[in-house]
Design an enzyme around this catalytic site. Structure first.
Site, PDB file in Angstrom:
ATOM      1  N   VAL A 192       1.121  -1.328   0.067  1.00  0.00           N
ATOM      2  CA  VAL A 192       0.054   0.278   0.195  1.00  0.00           C
ATOM      3  C   VAL A 192       0.735   1.223   0.355  1.00  0.00           C
ATOM      4  O   VAL A 192       0.681   2.097  -0.510  1.00  0.00           O
ATOM      5  CB  VAL A 192      -0.699   0.522   1.050  1.00  0.00           C
ATOM      6  N   CYS A 383     -30.855 -17.031 -22.503  1.00  0.00           N
ATOM      7  CA  CYS A 383     -30.359 -17.243 -24.063  1.00  0.00           C
ATOM      8  C   CYS A 383     -29.856 -17.792 -25.197  1.00  0.00           C
ATOM      9  O   CYS A 383     -30.771 -18.904 -25.135  1.00  0.00           O
ATOM     10  CB  CYS A 383     -29.887 -15.715 -23.916  1.00  0.00           C
ATOM     11  N   GLN A 387     -32.358 -20.996 -26.861  1.00  0.00           N
ATOM     12  CA  GLN A 387     -31.989 -22.030 -27.821  1.00  0.00           C
ATOM     13  C   GLN A 387     -31.967 -23.481 -27.679  1.00  0.00           C
ATOM     14  O   GLN A 387     -32.819 -24.067 -28.600  1.00  0.00           O
ATOM     15  CB  GLN A 387     -30.833 -20.947 -28.691  1.00  0.00           C
ATOM     16  N   GLU A 407     -25.988 -21.128 -35.754  1.00  0.00           N
ATOM     17  CA  GLU A 407     -24.496 -20.626 -34.952  1.00  0.00           C
ATOM     18  C   GLU A 407     -23.332 -21.788 -35.010  1.00  0.00           C
ATOM     19  O   GLU A 407     -22.182 -21.292 -34.947  1.00  0.00           O
ATOM     20  CB  GLU A 407     -24.800 -20.499 -34.156  1.00  0.00           C
ATOM     21  N   HIS A 509     -32.192 -10.761 -20.630  1.00  0.00           N
ATOM     22  CA  HIS A 509     -30.999 -11.727 -19.877  1.00  0.00           C
ATOM     23  C   HIS A 509     -31.803 -11.195 -18.428  1.00  0.00           C
ATOM     24  O   HIS A 509     -31.589  -9.783 -18.472  1.00  0.00           O
ATOM     25  CB  HIS A 509     -29.521 -11.110 -20.215  1.00  0.00           C
ATOM     26  N   GLU A 511     -31.110 -11.258 -16.061  1.00  0.00           N
ATOM     27  CA  GLU A 511     -30.416 -10.755 -14.588  1.00  0.00           C
ATOM     28  C   GLU A 511     -30.175  -9.525 -14.746  1.00  0.00           C
ATOM     29  O   GLU A 511     -29.476  -8.816 -13.545  1.00  0.00           O
ATOM     30  CB  GLU A 511     -29.607 -12.082 -14.862  1.00  0.00           C
TER      31      GLU A 511
END
Ligand code: GLN
Length: 534
Positions: A192, A383, A387, A407, A509, A511
């Protein structure tokens, strides 16, 4: 006058500077001041969106579609307030705009330099946020560690702001690690001291030192830090390890952080009102009822990759009075046979299929989903997790063995999940996903509708692919029904299996909008089912 508080870090990064900043800001907000927080990230990326979660943890998404550093998530969760793209400043953004201005000839022939052009751009962005948000106090957390080359222009801008805004309108808080020796338990203050020296070398004298330590600072360590850092001992505050981050504002309060900073900024000390917060922290710490939740994803080795989800579960748990136990399942371990679903999964009361990108680990998630669905274990797919739920239903209920996402397989036979029409033909990767808050219309009578209790909701997004509406009829015939569609672009936002207790997928999402004081309705509903109390 607006007050500016700069928070710097010493010794190591990831010592909890973000939580410290959010906690100090919360104390002032709880006194009735209006506050905002800016995170400065000295990397060259324009935003966090292009970074691997293993490098910097989760990418947090704001209402306005900013792909930001995860600390913005802490700020929103502590302050219970939405921030935006502008609250996360990076070196990339600063240089981008300085160079664009130079190309437009705005500097009128001047040699464009770090001082003053780059530092002016930094200062003007900080002041712009202050003005736009009409706040009393702006907290600016400077990412990284003092001594990093890339952080220098930001520290220099902060130093100049003290001169320009005045001594009583600016304060510096330095957060640094105080390690303890394992053998003797002695707290070592030398790191520190060195980091404060480094700060002073560039012209910044910190006003408050926050020592991150395992145990509360001893009075000797405090005295030593005070002496060498040139601050009074009461301005050395110990931020020791606590069982959950929501306790941090309380331990800073006990040590008078708000009094010292208010005095320094010549602000009246008002009553700190945090009753509801304290109540929830106690509930979270004291509840003896536990709930085992499986967290199935592929970035499980760095828990920060899913930090908003973990916090969302904690928020809902605090309100329900339970203690969540997270069981991390690495989906690639399922694929490699290191984890046997039949042996491991029967103890879980609920499971989350986590977001993600790319092929690796996706089959492990699909196998997990099959077990969870067939055993009627409450499951929330988020998400990418959502899928994969649709793909699993297509493969194992509809018998479409060639079902996948484009994808994951460019020659897919049944693209149950496909690139969104709005994503076709894009050449840039950064900032081009379907991002931010979208209005969603829920289907009355569904579980999702019951969870929210309203017909229209706004949730945040970050994706390029979505459940293909061409397959919706077949999926619904299999019992996996749509429970919400986005109003603006008709993306399938929620689906649920009508035969199960709780088997719900969300393209959004939720969250990102969950806070300790205001948990996400869908997470709370999921946990209620896992607890069997709904
Ligand atoms: N990879 C998926 C997509 O781009 C899901 C993204 C995510 O889980 N955030 O649509």
């Amino acid at each position: 006058m607006i007050k500016y508080v700069f928070i710097t870090g010493g010794v190591l990064s990831s010592v909890g500077k973000g939580v410290t900043t959010a906690s100090v800001a919360l104390l002032f907000q709880s006194m009735g001041y209006s506050v905002t927080i800016i995170k400065v990230d000295p990397y060259i990326n324009v935003d966090a969106g292009t970074m691997n979660p293993y490098a910097h943890g989760e990418v947090f998404v704001t209402e306005d579609g900013g792909e930001t550093d995860l600390d913005i998530g802490h700020y929103e969760r502590f302050l219970n307030k939405n921030l935006g793209k502008k609250n996360n400043i990076t070196t990339g953004q600063i240089y981008y705009s300085v160079i664009m201005r130079e190309r437009k000839g705005e500097f009128l022939g001047a040699t464009v330099q770090i001082i003053p052009h780059v530092t002016n751009e930094i200062k003007s962005r900080i002041k712009e946020v202050a003005k736009e948000d009409k706040v009393d106090i702006v907290f600016v957390e400077i990412g990284g560690t003092v001594g990093d080359i890339e952080g220098l222009p930001f520290l220099e801008a902060a130093r100049q702001m003290r001169l320009e805004e005045g001594f009583n309108n600016t304060a510096f808080i330095h957060v640094a690690l105080v390690p303890s020796l394992r053998t003797t338990g002695e707290q070592k203050t030398k790191p520190v001291q060195h980091s404060v020296q480094e700060l002073r070398r560039i012209g910044i004298q910190p006003d408050i030192i926050v020592a991150r330590c395992e145990k509360p600072l001893t009075s000797e360590a405090r005295a030593k830090i005070a002496l060498f850092s040139n601050v009074p001992p009461e301005a050395v505050i110990s931020n020791y390890d606590v069982s959950n981050i929501y306790e941090v504002p309380l331990i800073l309060y006990e040590q008078g952080m708000h009094l010292i900073l208010a005095e320094r900024l010549k602000l009246p000390v008002l009553n700190v009102k945090m009753d509801q917060w304290i109540n929830l922290v106690e509930r979270l710490n004291k509840s003896s009822k536990t709930l085992e939740i499986a967290m199935i994803g592929k970035y499980t080795k760095l828990r920060d990759s899913y930090i908003s989800i973990v916090e969302a579960i904690k928020h809902s748990s605090a309100h329900l009075g339970v203690k969540p136990i997270f069981r991390w399942i690495e989906s690639t371990d399922i694929e490699d046979g290191k984890i046997k679903i039949d042996e491991e999964f029967n103890k879980f009361r609920g499971a989350l299929i986590l977001p993600g990108f790319g092929k690796r680990g996706s089959e492990g998630k699909i196998s997990s989903l099959r077990y969870l669905r067939e055993h009627n274990i409450p499951t929330l797919g988020i998400c990418f997790g959502f899928q994969l739920m649709a793909i699993e239903v297509a493969r194992n209920i509809l018998g479409l063995s060639g079902a996948n996402s484009s994808e994951l397989d460019s020659n897919v036979q049944h693209p149950i999940v496909d690139l969104l029409p709005s994503q076709q033909g894009l050449s840039l990767v950064g900032g081009t996903m379907r991002l931010g808050s979208k209005l969603i219309k829920l289907v009355k009578g569904t579980m999702v509708y019951n969870a929210y209790g309203v017909e229209y909701v706004m949730e945040r997004h970050r994706h390029r692919y979505g459940v293909n509406s061409k397959y919706l009829e077949s999926l619904e015939a299999a019992g996996f029904i749509s429970s919400g569609i986005s109003v603006e672009d008709s993306v399938i936002e929620y689906m649920e299996l009508k035969y199960n207790k709780f088997y719900v997928g969300t393209q959004a999402h939720p969250e990102f909008k969950s806070r300790l004081l205001q948990p996400s309705p869908i997470y709370t509903y999921f946990l209620k089912h896992a607890l069997n109390t709904s």
